[in-house]
Design an enzyme around this catalytic site. Structure first.
Site, PDB file in Angstrom:
ATOM      1  N   TYR A 141     -29.668  -4.267  53.194  1.00 13.30           N
ATOM      2  CA  TYR A 141     -29.066  -3.148  52.452  1.00 13.30           C
ATOM      3  C   TYR A 141     -30.061  -2.604  51.424  1.00 13.30           C
ATOM      4  O   TYR A 141     -30.362  -1.401  51.390  1.00 13.30           O
ATOM      5  CB  TYR A 141     -27.775  -3.610  51.770  1.00 13.30           C
ATOM      6  N   LYS A 145     -32.263   1.103  51.341  1.00  4.47           N
ATOM      7  CA  LYS A 145     -32.288   2.065  50.229  1.00  4.47           C
ATOM      8  C   LYS A 145     -33.724   2.325  49.790  1.00  4.47           C
ATOM      9  O   LYS A 145     -34.083   3.446  49.433  1.00  4.47           O
ATOM     10  CB  LYS A 145     -31.455   1.526  49.063  1.00  4.47           C
ATOM     11  N   ASN A 170     -23.548  -2.133  38.842  1.00  6.53           N
ATOM     12  CA  ASN A 170     -22.196  -2.209  39.425  1.00  6.53           C
ATOM     13  C   ASN A 170     -21.282  -1.108  38.896  1.00  6.53           C
ATOM     14  O   ASN A 170     -20.875  -1.158  37.722  1.00  6.53           O
ATOM     15  CB  ASN A 170     -21.576  -3.577  39.126  1.00  6.53           C
ATOM     16  N   PHE A 208     -17.626 -16.286  44.099  1.00  7.23           N
ATOM     17  CA  PHE A 208     -18.665 -16.764  45.023  1.00  7.23           C
ATOM     18  C   PHE A 208     -19.844 -17.358  44.247  1.00  7.23           C
ATOM     19  O   PHE A 208     -20.619 -16.634  43.644  1.00  7.23           O
ATOM     20  CB  PHE A 208     -19.134 -15.622  45.923  1.00  7.23           C
ATOM     21  N   ARG A 221     -23.581  -9.607  36.206  1.00  8.39           N
ATOM     22  CA  ARG A 221     -23.816  -8.238  36.655  1.00  8.39           C
ATOM     23  C   ARG A 221     -23.634  -7.261  35.496  1.00  8.39           C
ATOM     24  O   ARG A 221     -22.916  -7.543  34.535  1.00  8.39           O
ATOM     25  CB  ARG A 221     -22.813  -7.862  37.774  1.00  8.39           C
ATOM     26  N   GLY A 282     -27.621 -13.252  49.965  1.00  8.68           N
ATOM     27  CA  GLY A 282     -28.194 -12.012  49.427  1.00  8.68           C
ATOM     28  C   GLY A 282     -27.820 -11.720  47.989  1.00  8.68           C
ATOM     29  O   GLY A 282     -28.321 -10.752  47.418  1.00  8.68           O
ATOM     30  N   ASP A 283     -26.932 -12.527  47.383  1.00  6.35           N
ATOM     31  CA  ASP A 283     -26.501 -12.265  45.999  1.00  6.35           C
ATOM     32  C   ASP A 283     -27.489 -12.864  44.998  1.00  6.35           C
ATOM     33  O   ASP A 283     -27.588 -14.087  44.892  1.00  6.35           O
ATOM     34  CB  ASP A 283     -25.128 -12.922  45.748  1.00  6.35           C
TER      35      ASP A 283
HETATM   36  N1  LIG Z   1     -20.246   1.124  44.083  1.00  3.85           N
HETATM   37  C1  LIG Z   1     -21.316   0.528  43.572  1.00  3.85           C
HETATM   38  O1  LIG Z   1     -21.214  -0.325  42.672  1.00  3.85           O
HETATM   39  C2  LIG Z   1     -22.696   0.889  44.057  1.00  3.85           C
HETATM   40  C3  LIG Z   1     -23.808   0.214  43.533  1.00  3.85           C
HETATM   41  C4  LIG Z   1     -25.079   0.570  43.979  1.00  3.85           C
HETATM   42  C5  LIG Z   1     -25.231   1.588  44.901  1.00  3.85           C
HETATM   43  N2  LIG Z   1     -24.136   2.200  45.420  1.00  3.85           N
HETATM   44  C6  LIG Z   1     -24.333   3.271  46.411  1.00  3.85           C
HETATM   45  O2  LIG Z   1     -23.548   4.375  46.007  1.00  3.85           O
HETATM   46  C7  LIG Z   1     -23.039   5.067  47.142  1.00  3.85           C
HETATM   47  C8  LIG Z   1     -21.544   5.233  47.018  1.00  3.85           C
HETATM   48  O3  LIG Z   1     -20.940   3.949  46.869  1.00  3.85           O
HETATM   49  P1  LIG Z   1     -19.358   3.822  46.859  1.00  3.85           P
HETATM   50  O4  LIG Z   1     -19.000   2.559  46.176  1.00  3.85           O
HETATM   51  O5  LIG Z   1     -18.772   5.095  46.379  1.00  3.85           O
HETATM   52  O6  LIG Z   1     -19.071   3.646  48.394  1.00  3.85           O
HETATM   53  P2  LIG Z   1     -17.842   4.213  49.244  1.00  3.85           P
HETATM   54  O7  LIG Z   1     -17.808   3.388  50.479  1.00  3.85           O
HETATM   55  O8  LIG Z   1     -16.621   4.286  48.421  1.00  3.85           O
HETATM   56  O9  LIG Z   1     -18.294   5.697  49.594  1.00  3.85           O
HETATM   57  C9  LIG Z   1     -19.150   6.001  50.664  1.00  3.85           C
HETATM   58  C10 LIG Z   1     -18.639   7.272  51.295  1.00  3.85           C
HETATM   59  O10 LIG Z   1     -19.532   7.646  52.335  1.00  3.85           O
HETATM   60  C11 LIG Z   1     -18.775   7.931  53.524  1.00  3.85           C
HETATM   61  N3  LIG Z   1     -19.664   7.624  54.651  1.00  3.85           N
HETATM   62  C12 LIG Z   1     -20.200   6.430  54.981  1.00  3.85           C
HETATM   63  N4  LIG Z   1     -20.977   6.544  56.082  1.00  3.85           N
HETATM   64  C13 LIG Z   1     -20.951   7.853  56.423  1.00  3.85           C
HETATM   65  C14 LIG Z   1     -21.561   8.599  57.469  1.00  3.85           C
HETATM   66  N5  LIG Z   1     -22.344   8.014  58.391  1.00  3.85           N
HETATM   67  N6  LIG Z   1     -21.328   9.910  57.546  1.00  3.85           N
HETATM   68  C15 LIG Z   1     -20.527  10.530  56.635  1.00  3.85           C
HETATM   69  N7  LIG Z   1     -19.915   9.866  55.624  1.00  3.85           N
HETATM   70  C16 LIG Z   1     -20.122   8.543  55.525  1.00  3.85           C
HETATM   71  C17 LIG Z   1     -17.547   7.059  53.413  1.00  3.85           C
HETATM   72  O11 LIG Z   1     -16.444   7.530  54.169  1.00  3.85           O
HETATM   73  C18 LIG Z   1     -17.270   7.107  51.909  1.00  3.85           C
HETATM   74  O12 LIG Z   1     -16.464   8.210  51.580  1.00  3.85           O
HETATM   75  C19 LIG Z   1     -23.484   4.266  48.358  1.00  3.85           C
HETATM   76  O13 LIG Z   1     -24.658   4.865  48.869  1.00  3.85           O
HETATM   77  C20 LIG Z   1     -23.820   2.898  47.778  1.00  3.85           C
HETATM   78  O14 LIG Z   1     -24.814   2.240  48.538  1.00  3.85           O
HETATM   79  C21 LIG Z   1     -22.864   1.882  45.026  1.00  3.85           C
END
Ligand SMILES: NC(=O)c1ccc[n+]([C@@H]2O[C@H](COP(=O)([O-])OP(=O)(O)OC[C@H]3O[C@@H](n4cnc5c(N)ncnc54)[C@H](O)[C@@H]3O)[C@@H](O)[C@H]2O)c1
Length: 359
Positions: A141, A145, A170, A208, A221, A282-283
């Site tokens: 993952y 990125k 987070n 965990f 975190r 991975g954590d």
């Molecule tokens: N939530 C966190 O704490 C966190 C931390 C670090 C990075 N991120 C990054 O932030 C972003 C958003 O995270 P989140 O928690 O809102 O996740 P989430 O799963 O709630 O949102 C992801 C959205 O992308 C859509 N999606 C996924 N694959 C898709 C595709 N192939 N085509 C079209 N739409 C697609 C999903 O339906 C969803 O609406 C992600 O890229 C994640 O890696 C999140």
């Protein structure tokens, strides 16, 4: 400004959509609703239900409307899952983003904001983690990125696409006025799981790992309120008119899993039944953000920094939405149809980065 938001129906994306609209901008969301929800968006926000692995559809969207920037949230984002299915993660996150960046260049979109992650630092030697800390992803993952950050590096150098890579720690909490919240299915994030356990909706909370080198043995975190995270996107957009930036986005404070449990107990006034479980692959033990660059260059600062306040917003949303978002059927923007993408090669953009050679 008019923005295309991929993954805008997800947790972070939906809060950024609200922040963009609050600031007077218009948005179109592109989302396959795999983990997102139509109901997470205001009803008048156009949602195109589509998958990023379908560049034809995306190309048509960009032909149909002219966007000032793309904000890219859509991804698979579970570290432990990526340790089980590395190629799925690499393919989904990296290839889909590559298509998207190529299409931005093709359609002369000049600004791009990318949801990167603290997971690309692996197990860092120093805390807090500064932007210039060594990148050493501890999971596919995180690697996926980082690969996208590299794509954006070359997209700027060769084509002049300016980007902001925001490395989130987070994300937590929910919109303070209750317009959006967190509803992952299944949920894997600690705060909503602890709240559901406090509310009796889950029998017990698993923690965990209890033998990490941290004061109480559980992972530490940095929790950033999702609305503060959303504000960081607006701040970043202002920076990338003529250059690219990379920022860590966090509170610069770490809380152990057990401290989070205690915070949820304080806020809800209920005891949480928790049990120890094996570490997840991975954590890393500790992830705390050094966000000085973001603060210094943009003036951004978190408004909801105290853990109990972050938990409070998440708790209020859960009380108001005990079953999360209502499972509405996907609504499609009928204006957009898929058409095949013609083969293309994009000429380099002449920019100040390529000064003429001295004669
Ligand atoms: N939530 C966190 O704490 C966190 C931390 C670090 C990075 N991120 C990054 O932030 C972003 C958003 O995270 P989140 O928690 O809102 O996740 P989430 O799963 O709630 O949102 C992801 C959205 O992308 C859509 N999606 C996924 N694959 C898709 C595709 N192939 N085509 C079209 N739409 C697609 C999903 O339906 C969803 O609406 C992600 O890229 C994640 O890696 C999140």
């Amino acid at each position: 400004m008019h923005y295309l938001v991929t993954g805008g129906a997800g947790f972070v994306g939906s809060h950024v959509v609200l922040a963009l609209r609050d600031a007077g901008h218009s948005v179109v969301v592109f989302d396959n609703l795999s983990t997102g929800h139509r109901a997470a968006l205001p009803p008048d926000v156009p949602l195109i239900v589509g998958d990023l692995s379908d560049p034809a559809r995306l190309n048509t969207v960009m032909e149909y409307e002219r966007f000032d920037a793309v904000l890219h949230f859509a991804a698979l984002s579970l570290v432990a899952d990526s340790m089980r299915a590395p190629f799925t993660y690499l393919r989904h996150n990296y290839l889909n983003s590559l298509h998207l960046v190529e299409l931005c260049v093709r359609h002369s979109i000049r600004r791009f904001v990318f949801s990167s992650t603290a997971a690309l630092f692996g197990t860092p030697e120093q805390q807090p983690i500064m932007e210039d800390a060594t990148v050493n992803p501890g999971s596919p993952y995180g690697e996926s990125k980082f690969l996208i950050e590299r794509v954006l590096h070359w997209a700027e150098k060769i084509h002049g696409l300016h980007s902001a890579c925001l490395r989130y720690f987070n994300a937590a909490g929910s919109d303070p006025s209750g317009r959006a919240g967190e509803d992952h299915r299944p949920e894997t994030h600690l705060i909503p799981l602890a709240i559901d356990t406090a509310l009796g909706r889950r029998p017990r909370l698993s923690i965990f790992g209890s033998d990490y080198p941290t004061p109480d043995g559980t992972c530490v975190r940095d929790y950033i309120h999702v609305t503060d995270l959303a504000r960081a996107h607006l701040a970043a957009l202002e920076q990338i008119g003529t250059r690219s930036v990379t920022y860590n986005v966090g509170n610069t404070t770490g809380f152990s899993n057990l401290e989070v449990v205690r915070s949820v107990e304080r806020v809800t006034g209920r005891r949480i039944d928790w049990c120890g479980a094996d570490r997840r692959p991975g954590d890393p033990a500790i992830l705390i953000a050094g966000s000085e660059r973001l603060r210094r260059e943009t003036g951004w600062t978190p408004h909801i920094a105290a853990l109990d306040d972050i938990v409070e917003t998440a708790y209020r949303w859960r009380l108001a939405h005990p079953d999360g978002y209502a499972p509405l059927p996907a609504m499609q923007d009928a204006r957009v149809e898929s058409r095949p993408v013609p083969a293309f090669s994009v000429p380099p953009v002449a920019t100040a980065m390529h000064p003429p050679a001295p004669s």
